[in-house]
Design an enzyme around this catalytic site. Sequence first.
Site, PDB file in Angstrom:
ATOM      1  N   HIS A  98       0.874  -1.310   0.060  1.00  0.00           N
ATOM      2  CA  HIS A  98      -0.088  -0.086   0.079  1.00  0.00           C
ATOM      3  C   HIS A  98       0.954   1.291  -0.051  1.00  0.00           C
ATOM      4  O   HIS A  98       0.902   1.991  -0.940  1.00  0.00           O
ATOM      5  CB  HIS A  98      -0.719   0.158   1.425  1.00  0.00           C
ATOM      6  N   GLU A  99       1.840   1.235   0.838  1.00  0.00           N
ATOM      7  CA  GLU A  99       2.548   2.365   0.992  1.00  0.00           C
ATOM      8  C   GLU A  99       3.713   2.634  -0.189  1.00  0.00           C
ATOM      9  O   GLU A  99       3.976   3.828  -0.739  1.00  0.00           O
ATOM     10  CB  GLU A  99       3.367   2.473   2.277  1.00  0.00           C
TER      11      GLU A  99
ATOM     12  N   HIS B   2       1.737   4.103  -3.041  1.00  0.00           N
ATOM     13  CA  HIS B   2       1.746   5.696  -2.923  1.00  0.00           C
ATOM     14  C   HIS B   2       3.039   6.078  -3.396  1.00  0.00           C
ATOM     15  O   HIS B   2       3.185   7.170  -4.207  1.00  0.00           O
ATOM     16  CB  HIS B   2       1.667   5.999  -1.493  1.00  0.00           C
TER      17      HIS B   2
ATOM     18  N   HIS C  80      -5.458   6.645  -2.777  1.00  0.00           N
ATOM     19  CA  HIS C  80      -6.585   5.633  -2.505  1.00  0.00           C
ATOM     20  C   HIS C  80      -7.503   5.272  -3.342  1.00  0.00           C
ATOM     21  O   HIS C  80      -7.862   6.063  -3.989  1.00  0.00           O
ATOM     22  CB  HIS C  80      -7.075   5.876  -1.142  1.00  0.00           C
TER      23      HIS C  80
ATOM     24  N   TYR D 252      -9.630   1.517   1.596  1.00  0.00           N
ATOM     25  CA  TYR D 252      -9.989   1.460   2.950  1.00  0.00           C
ATOM     26  C   TYR D 252     -10.765   0.349   3.184  1.00  0.00           C
ATOM     27  O   TYR D 252     -11.693  -0.159   2.484  1.00  0.00           O
ATOM     28  CB  TYR D 252     -10.494   2.806   3.453  1.00  0.00           C
TER      29      TYR D 252
END
Length: 380
Positions: free
Chosen positions: A150-151, A154, A160, A203
């Site tokens: 996930h990071e 980014h 997101h 999320y």
Amino acid sequence: CVKKYFLLFVLNLLPIFHTNIFTNPFYVLYFFVCLDSETTLHESDIVLRRKRNAINCDSSCFWPKSRDGLVKVPVNVSTEFSVEERTWIVEAMQEFTTLTCVQFINRTTETNYISIVPGESCWSHFGKIGGMQQVGLMKIGCMSKGAIQHEMNHALGFLHEQARSDRDNYVKIMWQYITAGNFGKVNSNNLGLPYDYSSVMHYGLYDFSNTFGKATIVPIPDPSVPIGQREGLSNLDVAKINKLYNCCSNVLHKPTDTFSSANYPSSYPDNSHCLWLIRIPQHQFDAFDLQPSSDCTSDYIRIYDGSSRNSSVLLDKLCGMGSLPSLVASRNVMLVEFVSDEATAATGFQASYSQGADSASFTELGDISNFCLENIYVQN
């Protein structure tokens, strides 16, 4: 630096070691991120230097592609992580290497690179910012494969999933239960790809809730659709990375499908490096029809028994023409790799596979200077 404090209301009784605080929370958790005067924290884990999103920003947002067709992103992993934690990080990055043209490589002297450090939370800069940029991973809460990915996503330039411009068609945001500063929406391009409930960038149901037991984001029209997984990159996560970075790799998960080299039946590009990961319950490659060639040192195909190039090799550097014994994967995945050099390219190849075929038939297609592959049939 200025310490920005955040409060998470955590709602799950499961332990959070080696998992993700945002999808498996239970404890009330305070954390902070140090920001300088030129940065802001967007949606609690994205450090922004300027307003931009992955789809619309200029080329400076993205990591450059090398002449060999790979996007090589130098990374330094802090020795403050344990050996086990460093292994988790490497394994999470390996999935990008297997499924996309993005390769996280060990940083040596590169000026632009990612430094992965222990953090007070999970966070990352957004896209390539130039120079050293950090990704923070909290040791208790951010060490699952999906949380790490996930990071890193980014850092590649992705926001997101529920921030997409079309998100209101797919989820309902429960504003009355949301901690301030989250669940914004951007005017994104979306790359022409569908909304992905299964994205590692989505999320979870209770993320950033200000009220115990109250969901903050609910799928529509079916509220039972799972969201917020951190098990690993979804098929659409992979597709988005490959499309944004113009990769030729893909994940094939249908029982029957076809894939080919770029531009087929026109000439494929020089310096191609393509991967196709076939994920079906049981499969077998029966034969190949290939054009003759004196060697396989330039353009070739290689097949692996597994999901990465670290898997054992079923077929090594195939070129030319000839019949082969059946190749059977030991598990439910098989990886096909195609490499071409700087020499003049030919028309390329097309391959098809099918699950449950009783027999295989092959016809001649295309021209790959060193080889042509067509009609791969997959058998139970």
